[in-house]
Each structure stands twice: as C-alpha cells, then as structure tokens.
Design a protein around this motif. Structure first.
Motif, PDB file in Angstrom:
ATOM      1  N   ALA A  99      25.452  26.716   9.996  1.00 36.53           N
ATOM      2  CA  ALA A  99      24.373  26.061  10.752  1.00 36.53           C
ATOM      3  C   ALA A  99      24.382  26.501  12.214  1.00 36.53           C
ATOM      4  CB  ALA A  99      24.498  24.540  10.652  1.00 36.53           C
ATOM      5  N   VAL A 100      25.572  26.630  12.783  1.00 37.69           N
ATOM      6  CA  VAL A 100      25.702  27.062  14.187  1.00 37.69           C
ATOM      7  C   VAL A 100      25.306  28.528  14.314  1.00 37.69           C
ATOM      8  CG1 VAL A 100      27.317  27.349  16.120  1.00 37.69           C
ATOM      9  CG2 VAL A 100      27.473  25.322  14.661  1.00 37.69           C
ATOM     10  N   LYS A 101      25.764  29.359  13.339  1.00 38.34           N
ATOM     11  CA  LYS A 101      25.368  30.777  13.340  1.00 38.34           C
ATOM     12  C   LYS A 101      23.845  30.910  13.277  1.00 38.34           C
ATOM     13  CE  LYS A 101      29.281  33.178  11.294  1.00 38.34           C
ATOM     14  NZ  LYS A 101      29.754  33.974  10.163  1.00 38.34           N
ATOM     15  N   GLU A 102      23.259  30.092  12.434  1.00 39.26           N
ATOM     16  CA  GLU A 102      21.794  30.126  12.279  1.00 39.26           C
ATOM     17  C   GLU A 102      21.099  29.755  13.593  1.00 39.26           C
ATOM     18  OE1 GLU A 102      18.455  27.743   9.755  1.00 39.26           O
ATOM     19  OE2 GLU A 102      20.313  28.236   8.691  1.00 39.26           O
ATOM     20  N   LEU A 103      21.594  28.733  14.273  1.00 41.22           N
ATOM     21  CA  LEU A 103      21.025  28.332  15.577  1.00 41.22           C
ATOM     22  C   LEU A 103      21.189  29.443  16.609  1.00 41.22           C
ATOM     23  CD1 LEU A 103      22.143  24.583  15.853  1.00 41.22           C
ATOM     24  CD2 LEU A 103      19.814  25.457  15.635  1.00 41.22           C
ATOM     25  N   HIS A 104      22.371  30.049  16.629  1.00 38.22           N
ATOM     26  CA  HIS A 104      22.601  31.163  17.558  1.00 38.22           C
ATOM     27  C   HIS A 104      21.626  32.314  17.263  1.00 38.22           C
ATOM     28  CE1 HIS A 104      26.203  29.201  19.011  1.00 38.22           C
ATOM     29  NE2 HIS A 104      26.515  30.261  19.767  1.00 38.22           N
ATOM     30  N   GLN A 105      21.504  32.667  15.997  1.00 44.71           N
ATOM     31  CA  GLN A 105      20.618  33.785  15.633  1.00 44.71           C
ATOM     32  C   GLN A 105      19.163  33.457  15.965  1.00 44.71           C
ATOM     33  OE1 GLN A 105      21.832  36.838  14.645  1.00 44.71           O
ATOM     34  NE2 GLN A 105      19.713  37.376  15.147  1.00 44.71           N
ATOM     35  N   LYS A 106      18.772  32.206  15.728  1.00 46.34           N
ATOM     36  CA  LYS A 106      17.392  31.791  16.058  1.00 46.34           C
ATOM     37  C   LYS A 106      17.154  31.924  17.566  1.00 46.34           C
ATOM     38  CE  LYS A 106      14.123  28.029  15.288  1.00 46.34           C
ATOM     39  NZ  LYS A 106      13.625  27.612  16.552  1.00 46.34           N
ATOM     40  N   LYS A 107      18.139  31.508  18.361  1.00 50.25           N
ATOM     41  CA  LYS A 107      18.000  31.586  19.816  1.00 50.25           C
ATOM     42  C   LYS A 107      17.962  33.040  20.267  1.00 50.25           C
ATOM     43  CE  LYS A 107      17.502  28.799  23.164  1.00 50.25           C
ATOM     44  NZ  LYS A 107      16.166  28.241  23.311  1.00 50.25           N
ATOM     45  N   ILE A 108      18.792  33.887  19.659  1.00 50.86           N
ATOM     46  CA  ILE A 108      18.785  35.319  19.988  1.00 50.86           C
ATOM     47  C   ILE A 108      17.413  35.916  19.692  1.00 50.86           C
ATOM     48  CG2 ILE A 108      19.717  37.575  19.293  1.00 50.86           C
ATOM     49  CD1 ILE A 108      22.426  36.099  18.812  1.00 50.86           C
ATOM     50  N   ASP A 109      16.860  35.596  18.527  1.00 47.88           N
ATOM     51  CA  ASP A 109      15.534  36.108  18.153  1.00 47.88           C
ATOM     52  C   ASP A 109      14.456  35.617  19.119  1.00 47.88           C
ATOM     53  OD1 ASP A 109      16.736  37.386  16.023  1.00 47.88           O
ATOM     54  OD2 ASP A 109      16.148  35.853  14.540  1.00 47.88           O
ATOM     55  N   ASP A 110      14.520  34.349  19.529  1.00 45.25           N
ATOM     56  CA  ASP A 110      13.564  33.793  20.496  1.00 45.25           C
ATOM     57  C   ASP A 110      13.653  34.534  21.832  1.00 45.25           C
ATOM     58  OD1 ASP A 110      12.630  31.942  18.673  1.00 45.25           O
ATOM     59  OD2 ASP A 110      13.764  30.241  19.516  1.00 45.25           O
ATOM     60  N   TYR A 111      14.895  34.755  22.279  1.00 46.73           N
ATOM     61  CA  TYR A 111      15.091  35.472  23.549  1.00 46.73           C
ATOM     62  C   TYR A 111      14.512  36.882  23.470  1.00 46.73           C
ATOM     63  CZ  TYR A 111      18.350  31.881  25.340  1.00 46.73           C
ATOM     64  OH  TYR A 111      18.923  30.724  25.808  1.00 46.73           O
ATOM     65  N   LYS A 112      14.774  37.585  22.387  1.00 44.67           N
ATOM     66  CA  LYS A 112      14.280  38.954  22.242  1.00 44.67           C
ATOM     67  C   LYS A 112      12.752  38.990  22.156  1.00 44.67           C
ATOM     68  CE  LYS A 112      18.412  41.078  20.338  1.00 44.67           C
ATOM     69  NZ  LYS A 112      19.031  41.797  19.232  1.00 44.67           N
ATOM     70  N   LYS A 113      12.188  38.017  21.477  1.00 45.07           N
ATOM     71  CA  LYS A 113      10.725  37.933  21.374  1.00 45.07           C
ATOM     72  C   LYS A 113      10.108  37.699  22.771  1.00 45.07           C
ATOM     73  CE  LYS A 113       9.204  35.672  17.894  1.00 45.07           C
ATOM     74  NZ  LYS A 113       8.805  34.572  17.000  1.00 45.07           N
ATOM     75  N   THR A 114      10.734  36.831  23.552  1.00 42.30           N
ATOM     76  CA  THR A 114      10.237  36.550  24.902  1.00 42.30           C
ATOM     77  C   THR A 114      10.392  37.778  25.797  1.00 42.30           C
ATOM     78  OG1 THR A 114      10.807  34.215  24.637  1.00 42.30           O
ATOM     79  CG2 THR A 114      10.437  34.980  26.874  1.00 42.30           C
ATOM     80  N   VAL A 115      11.494  38.497  25.653  1.00 38.74           N
ATOM     81  CA  VAL A 115      11.702  39.732  26.421  1.00 38.74           C
ATOM     82  C   VAL A 115      10.579  40.719  26.122  1.00 38.74           C
ATOM     83  CG1 VAL A 115      13.188  41.780  26.589  1.00 38.74           C
ATOM     84  CG2 VAL A 115      14.202  39.503  26.714  1.00 38.74           C
ATOM     85  N   GLU A 116      10.223  40.868  24.854  1.00 39.99           N
ATOM     86  CA  GLU A 116       9.131  41.774  24.478  1.00 39.99           C
ATOM     87  C   GLU A 116       7.791  41.290  25.037  1.00 39.99           C
ATOM     88  OE1 GLU A 116       8.979  42.530  20.272  1.00 39.99           O
ATOM     89  OE2 GLU A 116      11.152  42.873  20.202  1.00 39.99           O
ATOM     90  N   ARG A 117       7.595  39.973  24.998  1.00 37.72           N
ATOM     91  CA  ARG A 117       6.335  39.409  25.503  1.00 37.72           C
ATOM     92  C   ARG A 117       6.218  39.635  27.004  1.00 37.72           C
ATOM     93  NH1 ARG A 117       5.234  34.360  27.485  1.00 37.72           N
ATOM     94  NH2 ARG A 117       7.245  33.587  26.764  1.00 37.72           N
ATOM     95  N   TYR A 118       7.310  39.515  27.734  1.00 36.78           N
ATOM     96  CA  TYR A 118       7.278  39.747  29.176  1.00 36.78           C
ATOM     97  C   TYR A 118       6.914  41.189  29.516  1.00 36.78           C
ATOM     98  CZ  TYR A 118       9.349  35.216  30.452  1.00 36.78           C
ATOM     99  OH  TYR A 118       9.582  33.885  30.676  1.00 36.78           O
ATOM    100  N   GLU A 119       7.238  42.102  28.612  1.00 42.28           N
ATOM    101  CA  GLU A 119       6.939  43.516  28.867  1.00 42.28           C
ATOM    102  C   GLU A 119       5.428  43.753  28.905  1.00 42.28           C
ATOM    103  OE1 GLU A 119       8.026  47.018  30.142  1.00 42.28           O
ATOM    104  OE2 GLU A 119       9.515  45.499  29.635  1.00 42.28           O
TER     105      GLU A 119
END
Length: 192
Positions: free
Chosen positions: A91-111
C-alpha cells in the motif's frame, strides 16, 4: 502714380508673400512637431510597457522552472526511497508510485501547456515577442528625437527669417524642417 511708388508697392507685396509663405511653413512644421512628439512619447511608453511584460513572462518562466526542478527532485527522492526499502508494504509502495507519477505528470505539464498558454515553452515565446516589440519601439524613439530637434530649430530659423527679413534663413529652416519631417516619418515606419 510715380515709378518709385509702384516699386515700393511691388516690394511690399513680395515681402508679404514671403512672410505668408514662411508663416504657413512654420504652421506645417509646428503640426509635424506635435505629431513627432506624440510618436516619440508613444514609442517610449510602448518600450517601457513591453519591457515590463517581457520581464513578467521571464519571471513566470523562472518560477515554473523552479517548481519543475523541485518536483523532479521530489520524484527522484521517492524513487530512491522505494529502491532503499524493498520490503515496504504494498500500500505504501503504491502511494509512493502514485505520487511519483503525479510529480512526473506535473513536470511534463509545466514544460508546455497549450490550453492555458502558461507552460515554459509558451512563456518563453511570449517573453521573446514582448522583447521584439520593445526593441522595435526603442529603434523608433531616436528618430522622433532627431525629428523634434530638427523641427524646433527649423521653426526658430523661419521665425527669425520673418523678423529679420533674411530669405536665406527661410531656405535653411525649410531644409532643416524637411529633414525633421523625414526623420518623423522614419520614426513611424523605420525605413532605415
């Protein structure tokens, strides 16, 4: 009527004609001076405004870059945590991975954000456009300054030609006025 009286009337008529022509030339140059003054004032205002807009766009670009970098660091940090702790609960791994994916998506959106025109790519293009407009206005401004100086001197010379009755000052003032008018026109259109 004697010949001397006719000669005096002829000279008086020629003097009035020169004075009228000079007064008309002064009026035209005064109008050109007012137009040149307006153009110079507008060019300077536009230059200042476009400089502020370019600065704002670059500041927004910089803020997006800082946020983007902070998110990249946060994503890498979470990825390292996942790698360091392989026995982490699912469950914690899943939360971490979800947060990583959100961060990467936001990084792409900022570009690039074509919908809102607030991505780094769009902000940089906007800043460059404002710089171009600023530079254009800055190229115009000196021509208006040259025009104002030449037109003011021309008006003074033409006025002196009326008072002193010196025809050569009319021609010098008119020539200088023509140069001032050409400078004004170049200020608007930037032919050279």
């Amino acid at each position: 009527m004697e010949a001397t009286e006719a000669n005096e009337l002829t000279e008086l008529g020629e003097g009035h004609s020169l004075k009228n022509r000079t007064a008309l030339t002064i009026s035209i140059l005064a109008m050109a001076l007012a137009i040149s003054n307006l153009g110079g004032s507008n060019a300077m205002k536009e230059s200042t405004q476009e400089n502020i807009l370019a600065s704002n766009a670059y500041s927004f670009y910089q803020a997006k870059t800082i946020r983007q970098t902070a998110l990249k660091i946060a994503a890498v940090d979470l990825e390292l945590q996942l790698a360091r702790e392989p026995n982490m609960p699912a469950a914690v791994k899943e939360l971490h991975q979800k947060k990583i994916d959100d961060y990467k998506k936001t990084v792409e959106r900022y570009e690039s954000e074509p919908d809102t025109k607030e991505g780094k790519k769009e902000l940089l293009a906007r800043a460059k456009a404002h710089e171009h407009e600023r530079d254009h206005a800055m190229r115009q401004d000196p021509w208006f300054d040259y025009a104002e100086g030449a037109l003011q001197i021309a008006i003074v010379l033409l006025s002196v030609s009326i008072i002193g009755g010196i025809p050569i000052l009319y021609w010098i003032g008119s020539s200088l006025g023509a140069l001032g008018a050409l400078s004004m026109v170049n200020g608007y259109f930037l032919f050279y």
